[in-house]
Every structure is written in C-alpha cells, then in structure tokens.
Scaffold this motif. Structure first.
Motif, PDB file in Angstrom:
ATOM      1  N   PHE A 116      -6.972 -11.188  13.061  1.00 18.59           N
ATOM      2  CA  PHE A 116      -8.028 -10.354  13.980  1.00 18.59           C
ATOM      3  C   PHE A 116      -7.686  -8.872  13.682  1.00 18.59           C
ATOM      4  N   HIS A 117      -6.543  -8.521  13.682  1.00 16.03           N
ATOM      5  CA  HIS A 117      -6.006  -7.226  13.505  1.00 16.03           C
ATOM      6  C   HIS A 117      -6.210  -6.633  12.044  1.00 16.03           C
ATOM      7  N   ARG A 118      -5.901  -7.497  11.185  1.00 19.44           N
ATOM      8  CA  ARG A 118      -5.957  -7.288   9.828  1.00 19.44           C
ATOM      9  C   ARG A 118      -7.536  -7.062   9.470  1.00 19.44           C
ATOM     10  N   GLY A 119      -8.133  -8.131  10.103  1.00 23.76           N
ATOM     11  CA  GLY A 119      -9.630  -7.818  10.013  1.00 23.76           C
ATOM     12  C   GLY A 119     -10.160  -6.048  10.411  1.00 23.76           C
ATOM     13  N   LEU A 120      -9.664  -5.814  11.597  1.00 28.65           N
ATOM     14  CA  LEU A 120      -9.850  -4.386  12.020  1.00 28.65           C
ATOM     15  C   LEU A 120      -9.628  -3.447  10.686  1.00 28.65           C
ATOM     16  N   THR A 121      -8.259  -3.576  10.486  1.00 27.48           N
ATOM     17  CA  THR A 121      -7.650  -2.544   9.666  1.00 27.48           C
ATOM     18  C   THR A 121      -8.541  -2.584   8.361  1.00 27.48           C
ATOM     19  N   GLN A 132      -8.911   8.591  -0.532  1.00 27.78           N
ATOM     20  CA  GLN A 132      -9.558   8.468   1.105  1.00 27.78           C
ATOM     21  C   GLN A 132      -8.816   7.574   1.719  1.00 27.78           C
ATOM     22  N   ILE A 133      -8.035   6.449   0.937  1.00 36.56           N
ATOM     23  CA  ILE A 133      -7.382   5.497   1.635  1.00 36.56           C
ATOM     24  C   ILE A 133      -6.168   6.419   2.203  1.00 36.56           C
ATOM     25  N   ASN A 134      -5.596   7.418   1.367  1.00 36.95           N
ATOM     26  CA  ASN A 134      -4.453   8.131   1.778  1.00 36.95           C
ATOM     27  C   ASN A 134      -4.821   9.057   2.906  1.00 36.95           C
ATOM     28  N   THR A 135      -5.729   9.719   2.948  1.00 39.54           N
ATOM     29  CA  THR A 135      -6.429  10.419   4.241  1.00 39.54           C
ATOM     30  C   THR A 135      -6.094   9.686   5.482  1.00 39.54           C
ATOM     31  N   LEU A 136      -6.806   8.515   5.228  1.00 38.79           N
ATOM     32  CA  LEU A 136      -7.037   7.589   6.587  1.00 38.79           C
ATOM     33  C   LEU A 136      -5.656   7.166   6.995  1.00 38.79           C
ATOM     34  N   GLN A 137      -4.718   6.842   5.961  1.00 36.50           N
ATOM     35  CA  GLN A 137      -3.392   6.408   6.475  1.00 36.50           C
ATOM     36  C   GLN A 137      -2.792   7.496   6.894  1.00 36.50           C
TER      37      GLN A 137
ATOM     38  N   GLU B   3      -4.320  15.206  -1.188  1.00 33.95           N
ATOM     39  CA  GLU B   3      -3.473  14.247  -0.609  1.00 33.95           C
ATOM     40  C   GLU B   3      -2.274  13.854  -1.552  1.00 33.95           C
ATOM     41  N   PRO B   4      -1.094  13.680  -1.042  1.00 33.00           N
ATOM     42  CA  PRO B   4       0.105  13.119  -1.706  1.00 33.00           C
ATOM     43  C   PRO B   4      -0.244  12.089  -2.273  1.00 33.00           C
ATOM     44  N   ALA B   5       0.492  11.731  -3.520  1.00 32.74           N
ATOM     45  CA  ALA B   5       0.209  10.455  -4.103  1.00 32.74           C
ATOM     46  C   ALA B   5       1.096   9.472  -3.452  1.00 32.74           C
ATOM     47  N   THR B   6       0.788   9.055  -2.371  1.00 35.58           N
ATOM     48  CA  THR B   6       1.792   7.838  -1.884  1.00 35.58           C
ATOM     49  C   THR B   6       1.015   6.496  -2.116  1.00 35.58           C
ATOM     50  N   THR B   7       1.591   5.416  -2.211  1.00 34.80           N
ATOM     51  CA  THR B   7       1.092   4.240  -2.595  1.00 34.80           C
ATOM     52  C   THR B   7       0.480   3.780  -1.044  1.00 34.80           C
ATOM     53  N   PHE B   8      -0.391   2.976  -1.151  1.00 32.34           N
ATOM     54  CA  PHE B   8      -1.144   2.421   0.254  1.00 32.34           C
ATOM     55  C   PHE B   8      -0.241   1.192   0.416  1.00 32.34           C
ATOM     56  N   ASN B   9       0.413   1.399   1.732  1.00 29.89           N
ATOM     57  CA  ASN B   9       0.954   0.283   2.500  1.00 29.89           C
ATOM     58  C   ASN B   9      -0.004  -0.488   3.663  1.00 29.89           C
ATOM     59  N   PHE B  10      -0.526  -1.343   3.408  1.00 30.19           N
ATOM     60  CA  PHE B  10      -1.713  -2.043   4.041  1.00 30.19           C
ATOM     61  C   PHE B  10      -0.883  -2.367   5.412  1.00 30.19           C
ATOM     62  N   GLU B  11       0.350  -3.403   5.217  1.00 28.71           N
ATOM     63  CA  GLU B  11       0.870  -3.903   6.346  1.00 28.71           C
ATOM     64  C   GLU B  11       1.482  -2.760   7.165  1.00 28.71           C
ATOM     65  N   GLU B  12       2.195  -1.880   6.963  1.00 31.67           N
ATOM     66  CA  GLU B  12       2.609  -0.633   7.471  1.00 31.67           C
ATOM     67  C   GLU B  12       1.412   0.101   8.374  1.00 31.67           C
ATOM     68  N   ASN B  14      -1.370  -1.141   9.065  1.00 38.60           N
ATOM     69  CA  ASN B  14      -1.990  -2.074  10.176  1.00 38.60           C
ATOM     70  C   ASN B  14      -1.149  -2.062  11.180  1.00 38.60           C
ATOM     71  N   ARG B  15       0.344  -2.383  11.033  1.00 36.91           N
ATOM     72  CA  ARG B  15       1.157  -2.112  12.097  1.00 36.91           C
ATOM     73  C   ARG B  15       1.001  -0.961  13.196  1.00 36.91           C
ATOM     74  N   GLU B  16       0.878   0.255  12.376  1.00 32.03           N
ATOM     75  CA  GLU B  16       0.769   1.322  13.312  1.00 32.03           C
ATOM     76  C   GLU B  16      -0.722   1.234  14.123  1.00 32.03           C
ATOM     77  N   LEU B  17      -1.572   0.673  13.503  1.00 31.22           N
ATOM     78  CA  LEU B  17      -2.947   0.622  14.076  1.00 31.22           C
ATOM     79  C   LEU B  17      -2.958  -0.281  15.155  1.00 31.22           C
ATOM     80  N   VAL B  18      -2.383  -1.536  15.178  1.00 30.01           N
ATOM     81  CA  VAL B  18      -2.057  -2.438  16.162  1.00 30.01           C
ATOM     82  C   VAL B  18      -1.390  -1.630  17.402  1.00 30.01           C
ATOM     83  N   GLU B  19      -0.203  -1.144  16.978  1.00 26.26           N
ATOM     84  CA  GLU B  19       0.344  -0.412  17.785  1.00 26.26           C
ATOM     85  C   GLU B  19      -0.468   0.559  18.713  1.00 26.26           C
ATOM     86  N   VAL B  20      -1.309   1.260  18.041  1.00 26.85           N
ATOM     87  CA  VAL B  20      -2.108   2.460  18.613  1.00 26.85           C
ATOM     88  C   VAL B  20      -3.165   1.542  19.722  1.00 26.85           C
ATOM     89  N   PHE B  21      -3.784   0.419  18.985  1.00 24.21           N
ATOM     90  CA  PHE B  21      -4.444  -0.111  20.009  1.00 24.21           C
ATOM     91  C   PHE B  21      -4.063  -0.842  21.244  1.00 24.21           C
TER      92      PHE B  21
END
Lengths: 151, 151
Positions: A116-121, A132-137, B3-12, B14-21
């Motif tokens: 469910f939460h992966r879907g939101l993300t 943009q992904i970077n900004t969002l992150q 933006e700094p050229a960091t790589t996208f860490n979906f899992e991380e 996502n975790r932060e977003l879940v934590e926020v919610f």
DNA sequence: GTGAATAGTTTGACAATCGAAATATAGCAT
DNA sequence: ATGCTATATTTCGATTGTCAAACTATTCAC
C-alpha cells in the motif's frame, strides 16, 4: 528543468497536503476493508507493521514505536493473537520479555501494508526526471526532520 | 537544476514517507498538548477545522467531511459544545438542520491548526527554486489524486 | 540473598465509534 | 388539511482503544 511555468499557489498546495494527511488513514481503512483483511482496523495493521517480519521485537519495543502505553499494547496484542495474526513467545534469555512474531496470516498483512505504501510513494515519483526525483527526496527528508523537530 | 547528484533510494524514501504519514497525527497531538489547548484531542481539532470559520456548515456536512456517522458526529459536537469551542444553532430555514458555529475559543483553535499545517507545508518548500517548487507542487497533486483513486 | 528496577498483565474508568431505532421536521400528493 | 415519505439529528446499546494504577514475575546490583 522541463516543468510547466505555472505559478506557485501556496494556499492550494497546503490545502491538498492537509487533505492528504488527514485522509490517508481513512483511505487506508477503506482500502483495507475492501480487501481480504476486513477483520482488521488500520491501527491493528500498524501494530502488525511495527512488529515487522525480519527482527524479533519485544512488546515494549513495539509499544514505543507506535506510541502506546504497555497496557494498551497488551490488549492490542490480545486482539491480534485472538484473530490469529500474532504469536506471543516468552523470551528464553529474559523470561519477563514477550517476543512477538507474525503468523503466516500476519506476514501476508505485513506485505500488503508495505505494498500500500509503496503504491503511495510510487505515485509521488511517477514520471519524474532524475533531478526532480532528487528534489522530491530532499523535500520528504526535510518534512520528516521538521516533524521530528516538533516533538 | 542544482540538486546534488545523489542516487535515488526508493526504499529509504518510502520508509521516511511512511514514518511521516503514520506519525503526523501523533506529532500533532503532542504539539497540541504542549500548547494552550491541551483539553483537545487531534480529532476534536480536526472537527473544529472541518466546521471552519467562513461558511455555515450543518452537522451532517461536517460529518461527511471527516467521515463520521451522524451519531458519532452528535457526540463529537456534544463534547465540543461542552468544552466551549462550538455552538449548535437550529437552522431557521429548515428546523431539522443543526448549523455549527465556532465560538471565539473555537476560532482561535481553528487558526492555530491552520498555522500548524502551514508550517509543515512551508518546511517542504523551504529553500526551493521556482522549478523545484513546481515539481513538488505537481507531486503533491498526484499523490492526492492517487489517494482519491483508491477510495 | 535482598532490594530496586524492569517487562508485562490486570483492572477500572473513560473516549470514540458504530448501527439500529426513535424523534422531529419538511415537502409532496391528494 | 391529512397522511405518507424522505431527511436531519438524537438516543441507545455494544464494541474498541486508550490510559493510569496496582500487581506479578523476573532480573540485576550489591
């Protein structure tokens, strides 16, 4: 980079964000009750999520994670044991401690909640460029930090 | 853009977003109880927010907004009337209808709650370029749309 | 070993919530 | 006007989620 040149509407965006925050829980509850786990409330699912699959957690650890008093935790676990999602095991190293483990059904719920939460993300990052992904992150991170700062 | 050229860490992320919610509510509750409105729960504040200051709303309209049954709405209003944040007025046009209005104290809470969320939103947009603001705005919008699609 | 600290449970009380039944009012059809 | 039906809210009974305080069992420090 290639964003359309719309003007920033703070009030409108704030309104949407408030809507998201105040409705996630309710949407989650609805989504849950349409699925095969209609015997669970969102709070129960969050307890299952906090117990998690990969590390043994004690009752008090889980209680801290979801900000419950020990006594509330006891009754929460009672329900989940009753419904067959969780098992209580007294720790062998310290027999005061209750180790919580998810049953098979509990693990299914855990994975569904993660999805469910992966879907939101995913919906947030959909169709975004690397920049943009970077900004969002970064934004999500600062939101989290801000929340923590309020405690 | 910058933006700094960091790589996208979906899992991380996502975790932060879940934590926020899962923690906004709790943080809001905490923030609330540190302030002068410690006699109110977050749910009560959300009811006050739904009643709002600028339009007359009926009990059932507010109930729909916050996804409560009419009967739950009645008791929620009872509490808020009791505590002096809301007044009930029977509508003159249709005497079945209860119009809800915030008292002075209620309006103060309403504004404080709005400010709380403005703070969250502000923390998200802080230090962002016009392009980045646009990205973020779009992301929040698609998140909202996605939530609605789940209902 | 004894006393203090820790982990969890039990108990008693109180909020928040729901669904069903009750009440009051409105509006329509006759 | 009278009755029927729909609507808005309330009341009632049951259930859930929560807390604080008292209690039990276990461990740790000495």
């Amino acid at each position: 980079m290639n964003e359309p040149a719309t003007t920033f509407n703070f009030e409108e965006t704030n309104r949407e964000l408030v809507e998201v925050f105040t409705n996630v829980m309710w949407v989650e509850e609805r989504a849950l009750n349409k699925g095969p786990f209609s015997d669970l409330s969102v709070k129960e699912v969050h307890t299952i999520d906090a117990i998690s699959m990969y590390e043994q957690k004690s009752a008090s650890e889980v209680a801290k994670l979801i900000h419950l008093t020990p006594s509330a935790m006891t009754t929460a676990i009672d329900r989940l044991v009753e419904k067959g999602y969780v098992e209580r095991c007294r720790s062998k190293r310290d027999r005061r401690v209750v180790e919580l483990v998810l049953t098979h059904a509990g693990r299914v719920v855990y994975r569904a909640h993660q999805e469910f939460h992966r879907g939101l993300t995913h919906s947030l990052f959909e169709d975004m460029s690397a920049n943009q992904i970077n900004t969002l992150q970064r934004a999500i991170h600062s939101l989290k930090i801000y929340l923590v700062s309020l405690i």
